[in-house]
Design a protein around this motif. Structure first.
Motif, PDB file in Angstrom:
ATOM      1  N   VAL A 108      49.659 -17.047  38.158  1.00 16.93           N
ATOM      2  CA  VAL A 108      49.155 -18.400  38.384  1.00 16.93           C
ATOM      3  C   VAL A 108      47.899 -18.663  37.555  1.00 16.93           C
ATOM      4  CG1 VAL A 108      48.213 -19.981  40.119  1.00 16.93           C
ATOM      5  CG2 VAL A 108      50.139 -18.481  40.699  1.00 16.93           C
ATOM      6  N   LEU A 109      46.999 -17.676  37.498  1.00 11.51           N
ATOM      7  CA  LEU A 109      45.764 -17.800  36.740  1.00 11.51           C
ATOM      8  C   LEU A 109      45.575 -16.550  35.895  1.00 11.51           C
ATOM      9  CD1 LEU A 109      43.252 -19.139  39.452  1.00 11.51           C
ATOM     10  CD2 LEU A 109      44.334 -20.474  37.639  1.00 11.51           C
ATOM     11  N   HIS A 110      44.742 -16.674  34.872  1.00 14.70           N
ATOM     12  CA  HIS A 110      44.374 -15.537  34.043  1.00 14.70           C
ATOM     13  C   HIS A 110      42.890 -15.215  34.256  1.00 14.70           C
ATOM     14  CE1 HIS A 110      48.105 -16.946  32.205  1.00 14.70           C
ATOM     15  NE2 HIS A 110      48.245 -15.721  31.719  1.00 14.70           N
ATOM     16  N   GLY A 111      42.446 -14.105  33.689  1.00 19.68           N
ATOM     17  CA  GLY A 111      41.067 -13.678  33.880  1.00 19.68           C
ATOM     18  C   GLY A 111      40.052 -14.706  33.444  1.00 19.68           C
ATOM     19  N   SER A 112      40.291 -15.355  32.305  1.00 23.01           N
ATOM     20  CA  SER A 112      39.346 -16.361  31.815  1.00 23.01           C
ATOM     21  C   SER A 112      39.263 -17.553  32.759  1.00 23.01           C
ATOM     22  CB  SER A 112      39.762 -16.831  30.418  1.00 23.01           C
ATOM     23  OG  SER A 112      41.092 -17.345  30.434  1.00 23.01           O
ATOM     24  N   ASP A 113      40.383 -17.888  33.409  1.00 24.95           N
ATOM     25  CA  ASP A 113      40.367 -18.979  34.383  1.00 24.95           C
ATOM     26  C   ASP A 113      39.492 -18.623  35.579  1.00 24.95           C
ATOM     27  OD1 ASP A 113      42.270 -20.436  32.858  1.00 24.95           O
ATOM     28  OD2 ASP A 113      43.870 -19.223  33.726  1.00 24.95           O
ATOM     29  N   ILE A 114      39.585 -17.371  36.011  1.00 21.45           N
ATOM     30  CA  ILE A 114      38.793 -16.945  37.164  1.00 21.45           C
ATOM     31  C   ILE A 114      37.305 -16.998  36.849  1.00 21.45           C
ATOM     32  CG2 ILE A 114      38.319 -15.002  38.712  1.00 21.45           C
ATOM     33  CD1 ILE A 114      41.220 -14.158  38.343  1.00 21.45           C
ATOM     34  N   VAL A 115      36.927 -16.570  35.654  1.00 24.89           N
ATOM     35  CA  VAL A 115      35.514 -16.615  35.249  1.00 24.89           C
ATOM     36  C   VAL A 115      34.997 -18.045  35.279  1.00 24.89           C
ATOM     37  CG1 VAL A 115      33.912 -16.205  33.355  1.00 24.89           C
ATOM     38  CG2 VAL A 115      35.680 -14.517  33.863  1.00 24.89           C
ATOM     39  N   GLU A 116      35.802 -18.978  34.787  1.00 22.33           N
ATOM     40  CA  GLU A 116      35.393 -20.390  34.764  1.00 22.33           C
ATOM     41  C   GLU A 116      35.286 -20.950  36.174  1.00 22.33           C
ATOM     42  OE1 GLU A 116      37.266 -24.728  33.480  1.00 22.33           O
ATOM     43  OE2 GLU A 116      38.177 -22.873  32.738  1.00 22.33           O
ATOM     44  N   LEU A 117      36.284 -20.681  37.013  1.00 27.26           N
ATOM     45  CA  LEU A 117      36.284 -21.225  38.368  1.00 27.26           C
ATOM     46  C   LEU A 117      35.211 -20.591  39.230  1.00 27.26           C
ATOM     47  CD1 LEU A 117      40.144 -21.414  38.903  1.00 27.26           C
ATOM     48  CD2 LEU A 117      38.581 -23.315  38.492  1.00 27.26           C
ATOM     49  N   ARG A 118      34.838 -19.352  38.909  1.00 28.51           N
ATOM     50  CA  ARG A 118      33.764 -18.689  39.642  1.00 28.51           C
ATOM     51  C   ARG A 118      32.437 -19.428  39.463  1.00 28.51           C
ATOM     52  NH1 ARG A 118      33.703 -12.697  37.969  1.00 28.51           N
ATOM     53  NH2 ARG A 118      32.426 -13.534  36.284  1.00 28.51           N
ATOM     54  N   ARG A 119      32.226 -19.984  38.278  1.00 22.21           N
ATOM     55  CA  ARG A 119      31.005 -20.772  38.041  1.00 22.21           C
ATOM     56  C   ARG A 119      31.004 -22.034  38.907  1.00 22.21           C
ATOM     57  NH1 ARG A 119      32.463 -20.076  32.379  1.00 22.21           N
ATOM     58  NH2 ARG A 119      31.480 -18.212  31.521  1.00 22.21           N
ATOM     59  N   ILE A 120      32.164 -22.644  39.077  1.00 19.76           N
ATOM     60  CA  ILE A 120      32.258 -23.846  39.908  1.00 19.76           C
ATOM     61  C   ILE A 120      31.938 -23.519  41.356  1.00 19.76           C
ATOM     62  CG2 ILE A 120      33.777 -25.717  40.662  1.00 19.76           C
ATOM     63  CD1 ILE A 120      33.029 -25.754  37.680  1.00 19.76           C
ATOM     64  N   VAL A 121      32.386 -22.364  41.808  1.00 15.98           N
ATOM     65  CA  VAL A 121      32.113 -21.952  43.190  1.00 15.98           C
ATOM     66  C   VAL A 121      30.607 -21.882  43.439  1.00 15.98           C
ATOM     67  CG1 VAL A 121      32.254 -19.999  44.780  1.00 15.98           C
ATOM     68  CG2 VAL A 121      34.287 -20.746  43.548  1.00 15.98           C
ATOM     69  N   ARG A 122      29.880 -21.313  42.504  1.00 17.55           N
ATOM     70  CA  ARG A 122      28.432 -21.173  42.686  1.00 17.55           C
ATOM     71  C   ARG A 122      27.715 -22.523  42.659  1.00 17.55           C
ATOM     72  NH1 ARG A 122      25.729 -16.386  42.489  1.00 17.55           N
ATOM     73  NH2 ARG A 122      27.021 -14.524  42.317  1.00 17.55           N
ATOM     74  N   ARG A 123      28.326 -23.523  42.055  1.00 18.50           N
ATOM     75  CA  ARG A 123      27.712 -24.855  41.988  1.00 18.50           C
ATOM     76  C   ARG A 123      28.112 -25.747  43.157  1.00 18.50           C
ATOM     77  NH1 ARG A 123      25.221 -26.665  37.669  1.00 18.50           N
ATOM     78  NH2 ARG A 123      25.944 -28.792  38.053  1.00 18.50           N
ATOM     79  N   MET A 124      28.856 -25.211  44.100  1.00 15.09           N
ATOM     80  CA  MET A 124      29.267 -26.003  45.255  1.00 15.09           C
ATOM     81  C   MET A 124      28.042 -26.509  46.024  1.00 15.09           C
ATOM     82  SD  MET A 124      32.527 -26.502  45.804  1.00 15.09           S
ATOM     83  CE  MET A 124      32.648 -26.699  47.568  1.00 15.09           C
ATOM     84  N   PRO A 125      27.973 -27.807  46.300  1.00 10.53           N
ATOM     85  CA  PRO A 125      26.830 -28.342  47.056  1.00 10.53           C
ATOM     86  C   PRO A 125      26.796 -27.808  48.487  1.00 10.53           C
ATOM     87  CG  PRO A 125      28.048 -30.093  45.940  1.00 10.53           C
ATOM     88  CD  PRO A 125      28.903 -28.868  45.872  1.00 10.53           C
TER      89      PRO A 125
END
Length: 355
Positions: A215-232
């Motif tokens: 479903v996802l690749h490693g690079s996708d996880i790295v990108e989405l991990r940044r979004i998680v940390r920016r969650m309000p």
């Protein structure tokens, strides 16, 4: 204080993460029966960038679940079976003598160990001596290994999912509390329900083989991990997470009598960090645009159960750490709010200097 809004590109990434979570769950359902909470908590740890310790008796599909998650995320997967004779070099790698056939010159070449993967399963981590355990945990913390004075960075993303058998203690080396604290979550793997066990028995004896699509690749996880940390996150929710950790400490001046009676020591500041980060990951996986109190409450048990140590009174009266966490949730929910103070803490530095 108002909750910050996500930018449009971050909202799109959040929607992508929520869609990926549903697709991952669908792929895992092809192979793994039940264990929905376990899968959710593993994904929370991974998208938060943390490691997890899975605790359960043998035969509960811990290894199968981890391997299937690796397949659904197209991650390089390695399994290390921890045994009493396992050495640190068996995990991190070693230098070997290499000869250049053309010139005849000899030199040392680094041969990487199984730690050089995206997802490492440390099976029965408590069966290896402390020296080998420490080598793995150092890699977890530093995201690198040092061999013969040379630093080697690990691949990104990098996750360690360790397993541990809670009932067989002979010939084991329990992880010290300081090393347990390196794991973001301790995930309890329980027995399946009767209906789930019937499905397991039928499906695993049918001879049918099911495959999982990435479903996802490693690079996708790295990108989405940044979004998680920016969650309000609101000040009230952040304060609840910190209060939950602080209320577990019997030495605090306002500690609850229940905590003073049954807790030997409570969770440290890393618990506050992981409670909030885990709540962010859960909210993101659920498709929410900000963190709610229920997100913190949902990750409280896996984030705290290995960071709280009960005393002999608790052992004598049968009070387990799960009962302590339930009490902490009640205490933290009932504690008075300090919104004015938290809003001040969350204000930018220049605003505090010039009110």
């Amino acid at each position: 204080m108002e909750i910050a809004e996500l930018e449009d590109v971050e909202v799109q990434a959040l929607e992508r993460l929520n869609d990926a979570q549903r697709r991952i769950a669908g792929e895992l359902a092809k192979v793994v029966v039940g264990q929905h909470r376990v899968i959710e908590e593993i994904l929370i740890a991974m998208f938060a960038g943390g490691h997890a310790l899975l605790v359960g008796v043998p035969g509960l599909a811990k290894t199968l679940t981890v391997r299937t998650i690796a397949d659904s995320l197209a991650l390089k997967f390695r399994r290390v079976q921890f045994t009493p004779d396992l050495m640190p070099s068996d995990i991190v790698g070693t230098e070997v003598i290499h000869e250049n056939r053309e010139t005849g010159e000899r030199g040392f070449r680094f041969m990487p160990g199984p730690i050089f993967a995206n997802l490492v399963l440390a099976d029965e981590i408590n069966r290896t001596p402390p020296k080998t355990q420490a080598a793995l945990l150092e890699a977890m913390q530093e995201r690198s290994v040092t061999v013969a004075g040379v630093r080697h960075d690990l691949e990104d993303p990098f996750f360690v999912l360790a397993t541990q058998n809670p009932i067989e203690q002979e010939g084991t080396y329990p992880l010290p509390e300081a090393q347990l604290d390196r794991f973001m979550l301790q995930i309890q793997v329980d027995y399946p329900s009767e209906d789930e066990e019937l499905r397991i028995a039928l499906e695993t004896t049918s001879g049918e083989t099911r495959t999982v699509s990435p479903v996802l690749h490693g690079s996708d996880i790295v990108e989405l991990r940044r979004i998680v940390r920016r969650m309000p996150v609101s000040p009230r929710t952040a304060q609840f997470a910190v209060r939950l950790a602080r209320k577990s400490r019997p030495t605090e001046p306002d500690a609850d009598d229940f905590v003073k009676k049954y807790v030997l020591w409570g969770a440290g500041p890393r618990a506050s960090q992981y409670l909030l980060l885990g709540a962010k990951a859960r909210a993101a996986l659920k498709g929410s645009r900000h963190v709610r109190l229920e997100d913190v409450q949902a990750v409280a048990a896996p984030a705290l159960r290995h960071r709280i140590r009960t005393n002999f009174h608790a052992d004598a009266e049968g009070v387990g750490v799960e009962a302590v966490i339930e009490r902490l949730l009640e205490i933290a929910s009932a504690a008075p709010s300090r919104d004015d103070h938290v809003a001040e803490v969350f204000r930018p530095a220049d605003a505090r200097a010039n009110p």
